[in-house]
Design a protein around this motif. Structure first.
Motif, PDB file in Angstrom:
ATOM      1  N   ILE A  41       0.688  -1.199  -0.114  1.00  0.00           N
ATOM      2  CA  ILE A  41       0.067   0.178   0.017  1.00  0.00           C
ATOM      3  C   ILE A  41       0.792   1.317   0.113  1.00  0.00           C
ATOM      4  CG2 ILE A  41      -1.671   1.202   1.374  1.00  0.00           C
ATOM      5  CD1 ILE A  41      -2.831  -1.342   2.360  1.00  0.00           C
ATOM      6  N   ASN A  42       1.868   1.418   0.979  1.00  0.00           N
ATOM      7  CA  ASN A  42       2.736   2.456   0.878  1.00  0.00           C
ATOM      8  C   ASN A  42       3.572   2.793  -0.339  1.00  0.00           C
ATOM      9  OD1 ASN A  42       2.005   3.112   3.371  1.00  0.00           O
ATOM     10  ND2 ASN A  42       3.550   2.227   4.400  1.00  0.00           N
ATOM     11  N   ASN A  43       4.036   1.583  -1.021  1.00  0.00           N
ATOM     12  CA  ASN A  43       4.675   1.798  -2.210  1.00  0.00           C
ATOM     13  C   ASN A  43       3.918   2.017  -3.429  1.00  0.00           C
ATOM     14  OD1 ASN A  43       7.184   1.016  -1.165  1.00  0.00           O
ATOM     15  ND2 ASN A  43       7.126  -1.290  -1.528  1.00  0.00           N
ATOM     16  N   ALA A  44       2.632   1.689  -3.282  1.00  0.00           N
ATOM     17  CA  ALA A  44       1.446   2.204  -4.649  1.00  0.00           C
ATOM     18  C   ALA A  44       1.193   3.593  -4.238  1.00  0.00           C
ATOM     19  CB  ALA A  44       0.161   1.398  -4.248  1.00  0.00           C
ATOM     20  N   TYR A  45       1.216   4.304  -3.246  1.00  0.00           N
ATOM     21  CA  TYR A  45       0.944   5.672  -3.076  1.00  0.00           C
ATOM     22  C   TYR A  45       1.992   6.663  -2.892  1.00  0.00           C
ATOM     23  CZ  TYR A  45      -3.861   4.190  -3.507  1.00  0.00           C
ATOM     24  OH  TYR A  45      -4.849   3.458  -4.347  1.00  0.00           O
ATOM     25  N   ARG A  46       3.064   6.266  -2.032  1.00  0.00           N
ATOM     26  CA  ARG A  46       4.104   7.034  -1.414  1.00  0.00           C
ATOM     27  C   ARG A  46       5.487   6.516  -1.580  1.00  0.00           C
ATOM     28  NH1 ARG A  46       0.183   8.904   2.357  1.00  0.00           N
ATOM     29  NH2 ARG A  46      -1.738   9.016   1.038  1.00  0.00           N
ATOM     30  N   GLN A  52       6.513   4.590 -10.336  1.00  0.00           N
ATOM     31  CA  GLN A  52       6.656   3.552 -11.430  1.00  0.00           C
ATOM     32  C   GLN A  52       5.011   3.362 -11.801  1.00  0.00           C
ATOM     33  OE1 GLN A  52       8.469  -0.222 -10.546  1.00  0.00           O
ATOM     34  NE2 GLN A  52      10.064   0.849  -9.203  1.00  0.00           N
ATOM     35  N   GLY A  53       4.112   3.823 -11.167  1.00  0.00           N
ATOM     36  CA  GLY A  53       2.649   3.834 -11.491  1.00  0.00           C
ATOM     37  C   GLY A  53       2.084   5.109 -11.520  1.00  0.00           C
ATOM     38  N   TRP A  54       0.929   5.118 -11.781  1.00  0.00           N
ATOM     39  CA  TRP A  54       0.283   6.546 -11.989  1.00  0.00           C
ATOM     40  C   TRP A  54      -0.830   6.797 -10.596  1.00  0.00           C
ATOM     41  CZ3 TRP A  54      -5.162   6.992 -11.867  1.00  0.00           C
ATOM     42  CH2 TRP A  54      -6.098   5.469 -11.844  1.00  0.00           C
ATOM     43  N   THR A  55      -0.555   6.008  -9.449  1.00  0.00           N
ATOM     44  CA  THR A  55      -1.225   6.462  -8.055  1.00  0.00           C
ATOM     45  C   THR A  55      -0.553   7.121  -7.348  1.00  0.00           C
ATOM     46  OG1 THR A  55      -0.754   4.245  -7.265  1.00  0.00           O
ATOM     47  CG2 THR A  55      -2.689   4.374  -8.672  1.00  0.00           C
ATOM     48  N   ASN A  56       0.682   7.485  -7.559  1.00  0.00           N
ATOM     49  CA  ASN A  56       1.732   8.237  -6.464  1.00  0.00           C
ATOM     50  C   ASN A  56       1.077   9.478  -6.038  1.00  0.00           C
ATOM     51  OD1 ASN A  56       3.518  10.531  -7.526  1.00  0.00           O
ATOM     52  ND2 ASN A  56       3.273   9.042  -9.186  1.00  0.00           N
ATOM     53  N   GLU A  57       0.982   9.834  -4.815  1.00  0.00           N
ATOM     54  CA  GLU A  57       0.883  10.979  -4.076  1.00  0.00           C
ATOM     55  C   GLU A  57       1.690  11.543  -3.258  1.00  0.00           C
ATOM     56  OE1 GLU A  57      -4.004   9.320  -3.239  1.00  0.00           O
ATOM     57  OE2 GLU A  57      -2.492   9.611  -1.615  1.00  0.00           O
ATOM     58  N   PRO A 117       3.056  -0.800  -8.267  1.00  0.00           N
ATOM     59  CA  PRO A 117       3.206   0.297  -9.035  1.00  0.00           C
ATOM     60  C   PRO A 117       3.684  -0.320 -10.382  1.00  0.00           C
ATOM     61  CG  PRO A 117       4.129   0.821  -6.912  1.00  0.00           C
ATOM     62  CD  PRO A 117       3.530  -0.700  -6.758  1.00  0.00           C
ATOM     63  N   ASP A 118       4.714  -1.177 -10.575  1.00  0.00           N
ATOM     64  CA  ASP A 118       5.163  -1.729 -11.646  1.00  0.00           C
ATOM     65  C   ASP A 118       4.010  -2.676 -12.677  1.00  0.00           C
ATOM     66  OD1 ASP A 118       5.219  -3.748  -9.723  1.00  0.00           O
ATOM     67  OD2 ASP A 118       7.057  -4.742 -10.569  1.00  0.00           O
ATOM     68  N   LEU A 119       2.938  -2.955 -11.887  1.00  0.00           N
ATOM     69  CA  LEU A 119       1.901  -3.735 -12.708  1.00  0.00           C
ATOM     70  C   LEU A 119       0.829  -2.950 -12.781  1.00  0.00           C
ATOM     71  CD1 LEU A 119       2.261  -6.903 -10.465  1.00  0.00           C
ATOM     72  CD2 LEU A 119       3.205  -6.620 -12.714  1.00  0.00           C
ATOM     73  N   GLN A 120       0.826  -1.637 -12.606  1.00  0.00           N
ATOM     74  CA  GLN A 120      -0.424  -0.961 -12.887  1.00  0.00           C
ATOM     75  C   GLN A 120      -0.557  -0.843 -14.414  1.00  0.00           C
ATOM     76  OE1 GLN A 120      -0.240   2.931 -10.875  1.00  0.00           O
ATOM     77  NE2 GLN A 120       0.013   1.538  -8.724  1.00  0.00           N
ATOM     78  N   ALA A 121      -1.764  -0.322 -14.977  1.00  0.00           N
ATOM     79  CA  ALA A 121      -2.219  -0.213 -16.162  1.00  0.00           C
ATOM     80  C   ALA A 121      -2.496  -1.352 -17.165  1.00  0.00           C
ATOM     81  CB  ALA A 121      -1.279   0.859 -16.981  1.00  0.00           C
TER      82      ALA A 121
END
Length: 644
Positions: A41-46, A52-57, A117-121
């Motif tokens: 979860i933390n790597n997907a957003y922060r 590497q993905g488009w969900t980073n905040e 992140p590396d598996l998004q889209a």
């Protein structure tokens, strides 16, 4: 922002454990998955990997999205369902989502929605979201599904919109509901304000968080009454232990537990009213509103409302609602979340020296005359007020400021203010002086009216009568025919009138007829305020809702001024030390020797069981003083008088 999706637009389908999307499989999470989920979860957003993905905040909220403790509580809660998704072949964790069942609104809230992140889209997110929607529909029969997003993420908002979600125009802005997840271990959580809550426990359980079990406790100890209702125990005639209780509800509330609202339906902020009895109703509140009338609004809060600063950092508003965190030494970052070396920027003040310790810790070594963690306090040493008398020398021991008085020959006492018993018995006979011994440790000469001095050998002129206040000792200066006052510890000035350690009550700080209570052991004190006033100095007017109650005829209950009956007064005022509450006079009738609003103050100087007068002195109860035998004096007859 908050979005909802009606279940009419979501296909329920079948709930398979394996569905096509590049062969993803899923299961319910357990507490053993917490560490892996935190990283996902933390790597997907922060953090760096989120780019590497488009969900980073990361640029918007640079602190971690979640932690192990939060996930542990969610997984163990019966209100949350946590689904985790793996590759069918490689068994690698690739995504997750959780669901909160909101039974009162027949809805479900989606959260912790994350894809590596590396598996998004690749369609994984769409698949995971659809599985979560189907789970809520098939298992909970919900009518709509909610999901939240920060307003600064237009691409994410557009994604939810394409999925059929509708913007509710409710802006969350960092709000955290203190009752979610439920902090009460064996009870129900009720919000009492925007930031506070109270726990209503099941029978035989009590405590702030319903964490204590006691099979002998009274029913009211479980805090069963809602909306600030008062719990009153009911004792059956034939038993003093088998008790029940009754909730005394404030105005506009009723029911066994004061949970019902009375009168015409009046739900605020778009809340929905539904009847639960002939005269009672409850309010079903919209998201971001709560309270018995949906009166608490959690929108548009400022940066500092929810204490974002970590590690004892101080939050300060710059231009509301924006703010910053002022960090303690050894911490940096927007939220003081990053640990650095304590001595990196030398936080020590007043020329203090920073000494690194193990790891990133450090310590400030202060210059003489300064103290504190950062050498920020000017230090007053033992010798600062020159306490030593009779030609003695004042010595400071160490950097803490402690010290002692080095006395001349024949002088003793903490401040060399007494003479030795031997010197007292040998030298006090001058000019008909008498020797007074205190605990056989210290001596003092009691002189006739026309002489003074340690040994009654100095003619008294300017010191008659004694001009020195606060028990100061007057010394006659022969050469100038004037006097000098030797002040007791804590006083200074020509006549010892200046209090160097002023007590809290010395300046009469209590306003609006407040009573100042002085500590007997220190300079501290408190103001006991009259009803209707509060604050450290009783300078704040207590407002009840939007009005000011007329005390003591009224009392504030649930933001409403209520007339005080005799029964209610005695319920609110528990008399101490055997005092009885008079419902007609509305006051505590105290036992002999006690006084105060609650009979909490002891007025007895003379104790009938233990004689406080020493050396066979007699305590007069009527006068509250000691009558001493021959050769003894003092308030407690503690000073021995020797004559020669």
């Amino acid at each position: 922002m908050s979005f909802i999706n009606s279940t009419n637009t979501v296909s329920a389908g079948s709930d398979h454990r394996k569905e096509s999307s590049d062969s993803l499989v899923y299961r319910l999470a357990t507490v053993d998955d917490c560490d892996s989920l935190v990283n996902l979860i933390n790597n997907a957003y922060r953090g760096e990997l989120s780019h590497q993905g488009w969900t980073n905040e990361d640029a918007l909220i640079p602190i971690p999205r979640t932690n192990t403790n939060a996930l542990f509580d969610m997984i163990n809660s019966n209100k949350y369902i946590f689904l985790i998704f793996f590759g069918d072949v490689d068994h690698i964790l690739k995504g997750c989502v959780n669901l909160l069942h909101k039974e009162e609104t027949k809805s479900a809230l989606i959260g912790m929605f994350a894809v590596r992140p590396d598996l998004q889209a690749r369609g994984y997110g769409k698949f995971i979201l659809s599985i979560a929607e189907k789970y809520a529909i098939n298992n909970w029969n919900v009518e709509y599904i909610e999901i939240n997003s920060i307003i600064q993420r237009p691409e994410l908002i557009a994604y939810y919109t394409r999925r059929g979600y509708i913007d509710t125009d409710i802006h969350l802005q960092n709000w955290t509901n203190p009752c979610q997840p439920n902090p009460c271990r064996a009870g129900t959580c009720e919000l009492t304000s925007k930031f506070n809550f109270t726990c209503h426990c099941i029978p035989y359980v009590h405590g702030h968080l319903c964490e204590k079990l006691n099979y002998d406790q009274q029913p009211c100890e479980s805090n069963p009454c809602y909306n600030k209702g008062l719990c009153s125990p009911i004792y059956p005639r034939d038993s003093l232990t088998n008790t029940t209780f009754m909730c005394l509800c404030p105005p506009k509330h009723a029911g066994i537990y004061c949970q019902e609202n009375l009168g015409q339906c009046h739900c605020l902020n778009g809340g929905t009213c539904y009847n639960i009895s002939n005269d009672g109703y409850k309010c079903l509140c919209r998201s971001m509103f709560t309270g018995s009338y949906c009166q608490y609004d959690f929108r548009n809060e400022t940066f500092c409302n929810y204490s974002p600063c970590k590690n004892n950092g101080t939050c300060m508003l710059i231009e509301s609602p924006a703010g910053i965190c002022l960090c303690q030494p050894g911490y940096i970052g927007e939220y003081c979340e990053k640990r650095v070396s304590f001595c990196q920027e030398n936080p020590c003040r007043n020329n203090g020296t920073c000494v690194p310790l193990s790891g990133v810790d450090g310590q400030c070594i202060c210059q003489s005359g300064y103290s504190g963690l950062l050498c920020e306090h000017v230090q007053r040493t033992f010798c600062s007020i020159d306490p030593c008398r009779n030609g003695s020398t004042c010595i400071v021991l160490n950097h803490t400021g402690d010290g002692f008085c080095l006395c001349q020959t024949d002088y003793v006492g903490p401040y060399c203010e007494y003479i030795t018993p031997t010197a007292c018995q040998k030298r006090c006979h001058h000019n008909h002086g008498k020797c007074a011994l205190i605990d056989n440790k210290y001596g003092r000469c009691l002189c006739q009216k026309d002489v003074t001095g340690p040994y009654c050998d100095i003619p008294l002129h300017s010191c008659a009568p004694n001009p020195c206040e606060n028990n100061g000792i007057c010394l006659h200066e022969m050469s100038s025919q004037s006097y000098k006052c030797l002040c007791t510890y804590g006083y200074s000035g020509v006549n010892c009138s200046e209090n160097l350690n002023k007590s809290f009550c010395s300046s009469n700080p209590c306003m609006n007829n407040g009573t100042c209570l002085q500590s007997p052991t220190s300079a501290d004190g408190i103001c006991r305020c009259e009803q209707g006033f509060s604050g450290k100095y009783c300078n704040d007017i207590v407002i009840c809702g939007e009005e000011q109650c007329q005390y003591p005829e009224q009392v504030c209950l649930a933001d409403t001024c209520v007339n005080v009956t005799g029964e209610l007064y005695c319920l609110l005022h528990e008399c101490q030390h055997g005092g009885k509450c008079d419902r007609i006079k509305r006051q505590c009738l105290c036992e002999k020797g006690f006084t105060g609003i609650y009979c909490e103050l002891n007025t007895m100087f003379c104790d009938q069981t233990n004689n406080i007068c020493q050396n066979n002195g007699t305590c007069l109860i009527t006068d509250n003083r000691c009558i001493c035998n021959h050769f003894f004096t003092g308030k407690y007859c503690e000073i021995q008088i020797l004559s020669y």
